[in-house]
Design an enzyme around this catalytic site. Sequence first.
Site, short mmCIF file in Angstrom:
data_model
loop_
_atom_site.label_atom_id
_atom_site.label_comp_id
_atom_site.label_asym_id
_atom_site.label_seq_id
_atom_site.Cartn_x
_atom_site.Cartn_y
_atom_site.Cartn_z
N TRP A 76 0.90 -1.16 0.00
CA TRP A 76 0.00 0.00 0.00
C TRP A 76 0.94 1.21 0.00
O TRP A 76 1.63 1.46 0.98
CB TRP A 76 -0.88 -0.01 1.24
CG TRP A 76 -1.90 1.09 1.26
CD1 TRP A 76 -3.14 1.07 0.70
CD2 TRP A 76 -1.75 2.39 1.86
NE1 TRP A 76 -3.77 2.27 0.92
CE2 TRP A 76 -2.95 3.10 1.62
CE3 TRP A 76 -0.73 3.03 2.56
CZ2 TRP A 76 -3.16 4.39 2.07
CZ3 TRP A 76 -0.94 4.33 3.00
CH2 TRP A 76 -2.14 5.00 2.76
N ASN A 102 7.20 -2.87 6.01
CA ASN A 102 5.90 -2.25 6.25
C ASN A 102 6.13 -1.13 7.26
O ASN A 102 6.67 -1.39 8.34
CB ASN A 102 4.93 -3.30 6.80
CG ASN A 102 3.67 -2.70 7.38
OD1 ASN A 102 3.21 -1.65 6.92
ND2 ASN A 102 3.10 -3.35 8.38
N LYS A 498 -19.52 3.56 4.85
CA LYS A 498 -19.55 2.32 4.07
C LYS A 498 -19.73 2.64 2.59
O LYS A 498 -19.04 2.09 1.73
CB LYS A 498 -20.71 1.40 4.49
CG LYS A 498 -20.59 0.67 5.81
CD LYS A 498 -19.53 -0.38 5.89
CE LYS A 498 -18.21 0.21 6.24
NZ LYS A 498 -17.79 0.33 7.60
N HIS A 517 -28.98 23.29 8.88
CA HIS A 517 -27.98 24.35 9.04
C HIS A 517 -26.94 24.32 7.93
O HIS A 517 -25.82 24.78 8.12
CB HIS A 517 -27.33 24.22 10.42
CG HIS A 517 -28.33 24.35 11.52
ND1 HIS A 517 -28.75 25.57 12.00
CD2 HIS A 517 -29.04 23.41 12.18
CE1 HIS A 517 -29.67 25.37 12.95
NE2 HIS A 517 -29.86 24.07 13.07
N LYS A 617 -6.78 -2.42 4.76
CA LYS A 617 -7.57 -2.83 5.91
C LYS A 617 -6.99 -2.33 7.22
O LYS A 617 -7.70 -1.91 8.12
CB LYS A 617 -7.63 -4.36 5.91
CG LYS A 617 -8.43 -4.96 7.04
CD LYS A 617 -9.89 -4.76 6.81
CE LYS A 617 -10.75 -5.29 7.94
NZ LYS A 617 -12.08 -4.70 7.91
O1 M6R Z 1 -8.58 -1.81 12.74
P1 M6R Z 1 -9.24 -0.55 13.21
O2 M6R Z 1 -10.62 -0.80 13.74
O3 M6R Z 1 -8.42 0.21 14.19
O4 M6R Z 1 -9.41 0.33 11.92
C1 M6R Z 1 -9.94 1.62 11.98
C2 M6R Z 1 -10.29 2.12 10.60
O5 M6R Z 1 -9.16 2.15 9.77
C3 M6R Z 1 -11.38 1.26 9.93
O6 M6R Z 1 -12.52 1.16 10.73
C4 M6R Z 1 -11.76 1.84 8.57
O7 M6R Z 1 -12.40 3.07 8.74
C5 M6R Z 1 -12.65 0.84 7.81
N1 M6R Z 1 -12.17 0.68 6.46
C6 M6R Z 1 -14.06 1.27 7.73
O8 M6R Z 1 -14.85 0.35 7.05
#
Ligand code: M6R
Length: 622
Positions: A76, A102, A498, A517, A617
């Site tokens: 990434w 990473n 989402k 507003h 992710k």
């Molecule tokens: O692994 P985490 O719950 O800490 O991740 C937080 C966010 O990166 C994660 O929730 C992100 O917003 C998702 N892609 C939402 O669907």
Amino acid sequence: MCGIVGYIGPRQAYPILIKGLHRLEYRGYDSAGCALISDTDNHLNIYKAKGKVSDLERSATGKDISGSVGIAHTRWATHGEPSEVNAHPHLGRSGYITLVHNGIIENYATLRAQLIKKGFSFKSETDTEVLVQLIEYTQQKLNCGLGNAVRNALRLVIGAYAIAAIDSRRPHELVCARKSSPLAIGVVDDNSEFFIGSDAAPIAEYTDRIIYLKDEEVAVITRDAPIKVYDLKGHEAEKEIQHVSLDLAMLDHEGFPHFMLKEIFDQPKVLTDCMRGRIVESPYGHQPAVALSAVTRHRRELLRAKRIVIVSCGTSWHAGLIGKQLIEHFCRIPVEVAYASEFRYSEPVIEHDDVVIAISQSGETADTLAALRTAKDHGALVYGIVNGVGSSIAREADTGTYIHVGPEIGVASTKAFTGQVTVLAMLALALGIAKGTVSQEEYETTLRELSAIPAKIERVLLQNDKIRLLAENFTYAHNFLYLGRGCNYPVALEGALKLKEISYIHAEGYPAAEMKHGPIALVDREMPVVFVATNHDALYQKTISNMQEIISRHGRIIAIVTEGDEQVKAMVHKTIEVPDTISALTPLLTVIPLQLLAYHIAVAKGLDVDQPRNLAKSVTVE
Ligand code: M6R
């Protein structure tokens, strides 16, 4: 962000590396690569491709993929665009040492300038290539092995890293290290094989014995010998082997076209798992009671808390907003919800008897981990609500509760959100009953309702086909508004997130009344407006007034309503019904149609639902 895999042992490494990369592809998927020390002549073979792991497989077809030691990477991009030249592994100038990484080397520009002065040149724009050349330089200067070179080079590095490196002159050895980025080492009983992964997913099918490195530790893995771990000064560290088991079936689609859809449909089962052994029958009769071991262990500190601060990001932050409502309602303790990325740099006012709750699906989000450390530095008790078993946040929190929803692979978080809200509800009830701020009757009613949520989610899921057909009408949209009040406001935010992340449609979540507003100026005949408007509290009629305001401006309303709600049905374009429940638990039901709506719009647009562009992710860089 970025997945790394490594193998050393008696088997051929390539198939293990490729399978591992597929398992980690959710972490990044803009380019991939692998390096193997050939069985025949100890030659270092490096293959890379822009795109996904399948593109790497295509580019390696027909080439020498032999070798029983290797490293691999799925990227990434941080420094340098996604391209073959920027893909990992990166190679040192002598052509022997190669590295996957990473994280982010923050002082890479300074190091690069120093190395250029010493005659090094660079092919890529990455910070990782700077690191491999620094290791190369250190090795030449100290005339040492790979382990010592890595260790000494890392002493000059500022930033975050999880790395794995090999040297084709030393095919018996693999070296890895970490700081602020995750890394797990799988060890087979007799030290005959070792597996490296950014998490346990690529390791789990070979061994459940895992070593997690601490920050600034370097592991030197030699064939058929016990692993040696050192700190950056060269002191040897004792490492404990942990037993981590993963449900491997959870790592597959199981007949669903995408992980996201599978994970949406997983929710009734995994929420039952999440509550198993935690909502129990009270020893005095048949009344339900909640039993969280973390609350039992830290009862004194939790009960004396005058304030709770929740830190998290993205979907986990939305769960935190619901957690605030639950804790304030049941425990009457004031709760603040902070973006972890802001909290860590905000000079937070934290007293030693505050409790900080860190919520994270992965348990590896860099900002949440840093916020946790800040809170600990201020003396607060840190309570982790985490899915990733053995993850950094799970290990570093003082205590906590796993959500136990199984691996979540789709980039869009679904079952983790409902798992987090379920744990927050159990936590709020456990504290509320201990503090005496919730009545026995409300406590029991809420627990019975919570136990009934999985069956109610099943009922919402029966509307999948209806939501799919509805979604097909909205692929034209460039904007969406999501509106809700009270407990449904965080759900509106989550629904909008989402949609944004997987369909690339701009969406905003707003408190329904606040819409007047400003955002109402956006409403016209083209604008879809999703109302989350369940009818169990005083805000229902207010929300209906807000709907009228949209109808008067010809917006196209989709309303999430309570089963049997004829009033809203008569007013709006489309409705989706959810079963009735008590107000505090409503988000666990109203979020389900929003997950399905976003999923089906993205599928209807022909998009890559599980791996949307630009995202990863697990956000392990800040
Ligand atoms: O692994 P985490 O719950 O800490 O991740 C937080 C966010 O990166 C994660 O929730 C992100 O917003 C998702 N892609 C939402 O669907």
